[in-house]
Design an enzyme around this catalytic site. Structure first.
Site, mmCIF file in Angstrom:
data_model
loop_
_atom_site.group_PDB
_atom_site.id
_atom_site.type_symbol
_atom_site.label_atom_id
_atom_site.label_comp_id
_atom_site.label_asym_id
_atom_site.label_seq_id
_atom_site.Cartn_x
_atom_site.Cartn_y
_atom_site.Cartn_z
ATOM 1 N N SER A 133 0.815 -1.214 0.000
ATOM 2 C CA SER A 133 0.000 0.000 0.000
ATOM 3 C C SER A 133 0.851 1.267 0.000
ATOM 4 O O SER A 133 0.373 2.337 -0.405
ATOM 5 C CB SER A 133 -0.942 0.004 1.207
ATOM 6 O OG SER A 133 -0.228 -0.237 2.408
ATOM 7 N N ASP A 379 -2.830 5.314 12.167
ATOM 8 C CA ASP A 379 -1.970 4.909 11.046
ATOM 9 C C ASP A 379 -0.728 5.794 11.045
ATOM 10 O O ASP A 379 -0.774 6.966 10.652
ATOM 11 C CB ASP A 379 -2.732 5.048 9.734
ATOM 12 C CG ASP A 379 -1.905 4.631 8.526
ATOM 13 O OD1 ASP A 379 -0.737 4.239 8.702
ATOM 14 O OD2 ASP A 379 -2.426 4.705 7.395
ATOM 15 N N HIS A 382 1.495 4.939 6.681
ATOM 16 C CA HIS A 382 1.247 5.608 5.413
ATOM 17 C C HIS A 382 1.428 7.117 5.575
ATOM 18 O O HIS A 382 1.710 7.602 6.666
ATOM 19 C CB HIS A 382 -0.155 5.271 4.914
ATOM 20 C CG HIS A 382 -0.370 3.810 4.697
ATOM 21 N ND1 HIS A 382 -0.868 2.968 5.678
ATOM 22 C CD2 HIS A 382 -0.139 3.027 3.613
ATOM 23 C CE1 HIS A 382 -0.920 1.729 5.208
ATOM 24 N NE2 HIS A 382 -0.484 1.738 3.958
#
Length: 402
Positions: A133, A379, A382
């Site tokens: 990702s 998160d 990312h």
């Protein structure tokens, strides 16, 4: 923070050529190499030596983040592809200071990507991002940067996300392949029943989902890392050779270092392999890992990334495993550059140090919440868009064009 430096030999050739013959050769080369009269892709890097000339010896990967008070490079309104996982402003992040920094190498300036100029120069070409990702995160960043010059058209299926800049004939795609090699989930619950899964990795077989299409692309950007923490068993030549965290009796635990090295070696060999006859030589780029920034707890506990500004150089210490992963990626790049360099152009996008200094640039809780797909409350892996990942693409495009 210590990083490995990769130094490759570049021979210097000295020769004497009569002036008339040299002029004739240069004229022929101009006609043969530049038939479409493409403009220069980017201006040379400006140095701080006061002369404004290019300094090709400048290391764009060593530097610092400096304030950039200008407006964001793009927004949700100007870029149609910012995924909810990265759209921190839309999901309520109260401070927007994380977009007002730029990466400045020590001793020079890194030009920002000029979308219109790059698309004109890259007409008829294509680029693929292969990995997990974070590879898709980088692809979305590039599409957003280029969307300032032309709004792209999407084309998506289960294995590939692609965007086409029709007026310029330029395509950007990402291929979901978190292990880079063929991987089969053998047990969704995993050896401890935690839901981490147990994966069967065929370390000598590139993932056909991307490898079968790599020959269609002029540029292939390879990156991976975080999925190798998951429990997995390893196969080579059809035989079980070990595992990582599988807890199986009589199976050697080789840790994640073994599959990471083998997977990069297999993937880089496949990416550099010759494509279709008549195509331009491919460029293969390895982007080194970007560390996570969980503090005051682990990712599955109460860890978070609540800082609001970048760190000074050396301000973040990667853990021992991340350092080893970084070293493995750099070493395997060096091996591939020596082995595959005659058939493909090999480049190392060594963004680790720059990204290690940006604990402020992650989504944390300010993102689309999909607990059925990404059950993490904060998160810190990312990157918000726009933000620090855009600098990776400034580095990437500068490398490709210089």
């Amino acid at each position: 923070m210590k990083f490995h430096e990769i130094k490759l030999p570049y021979p210097i050739i000295h020769c004497a050529i009569p002036a008339a013959l040299l002029a004739t050769c240069l004229l022929i080369l101009a006609v043969v190499i530049l038939p479409d009269h493409r403009e220069p892709l980017l201006p040379p890097m400006a140095t701080d030596d006061g002369h404004g000339g290019g300094n090709q010896s400048c290391n764009i990967f060593k530097g610092e983040w400096v304030p950039d008070p200008g407006t964001p490079r793009y927004t949700t309104e100007t870029c149609p592809v910012i995924h909810g996982h990265y759209d921190c402003a839309r999901y309520g992040r109260p401070d927007l200071g994380f977009v007002r920094w730029r990466w400045r190498p020590a001793g020079c300036e890194l030009p920002r990507l000029d979308a219109a100029r790059f698309l004109r120069a890259a007409r008829g070409r294509s680029m693929a991002f292969v990995g997990d990702s974070l590879a898709r995160n980088q692809m979305h960043s590039l599409v957003c940067l280029l969307a300032r010059a032309e709004r792209p058209s999407p084309w998506t299926n289960a294995a590939r996300h692609a965007y086409r800049f029709g007026r310029h004939g330029f395509t950007v795609a990402s291929f979901w392949s978190p292990f880079l090699v063929r991987a089969v989930e053998a047990d969704p619950d995993g050896p401890t029943g935690s839901g981490a899964g147990l994966w069967r990795l065929h370390l000598d077989e590139p993932d056909a989902g991307w490898a079968a299409r790599a020959g269609e692309f002029d540029y292939v950007v390879v990156s991976a890392g975080s999925w190798f923490f998951r429990p997995s068993v390893f196969h080579e030549r059809g035989r079980l050779v070990g595992c990582n965290g599988c807890l199986a009796p009589n199976v050697a635990d080789l840790t994640l270092r073994y599959p990471l090295r083998k997977a990069f070696r297999t993937a880089l060999r496949a990416a550099a392999a010759a494509g279709a006859p008549g195509r331009r030589a491919r460029t293969v780029v390895v982007r080194t890992l970007s560390p996570s920034h969980y503090e005051n707890g682990a990712w599955n506990e109460d860890g978070d990334c609540a800082r609001t500004r970048p760190l000074a150089r050396g301000g973040w210490e990667m853990n021992a495993v991340e350092k080893e992963m970084y070293a493995i990626q750099a070493e395997e790049f060096a091996v591939a550059a020596g082995r595959e360099g005659k058939g493909a152009r090999m480049l190392l996008l060594d963004a680790t140090e720059a990204m290690a200094l940006r604990p402020d640039a992650h989504p944390s809780k300010y993102r689309l919440w999909q607990p059925d797909r990404f059950n993490v409350s904060h998160d810190c892996l990312h990157w918000c868009l726009p933000g620090a990942m855009d600098a990776c693409n400034d580095m990437l495009i500068h490398m490709l064009l210089h």
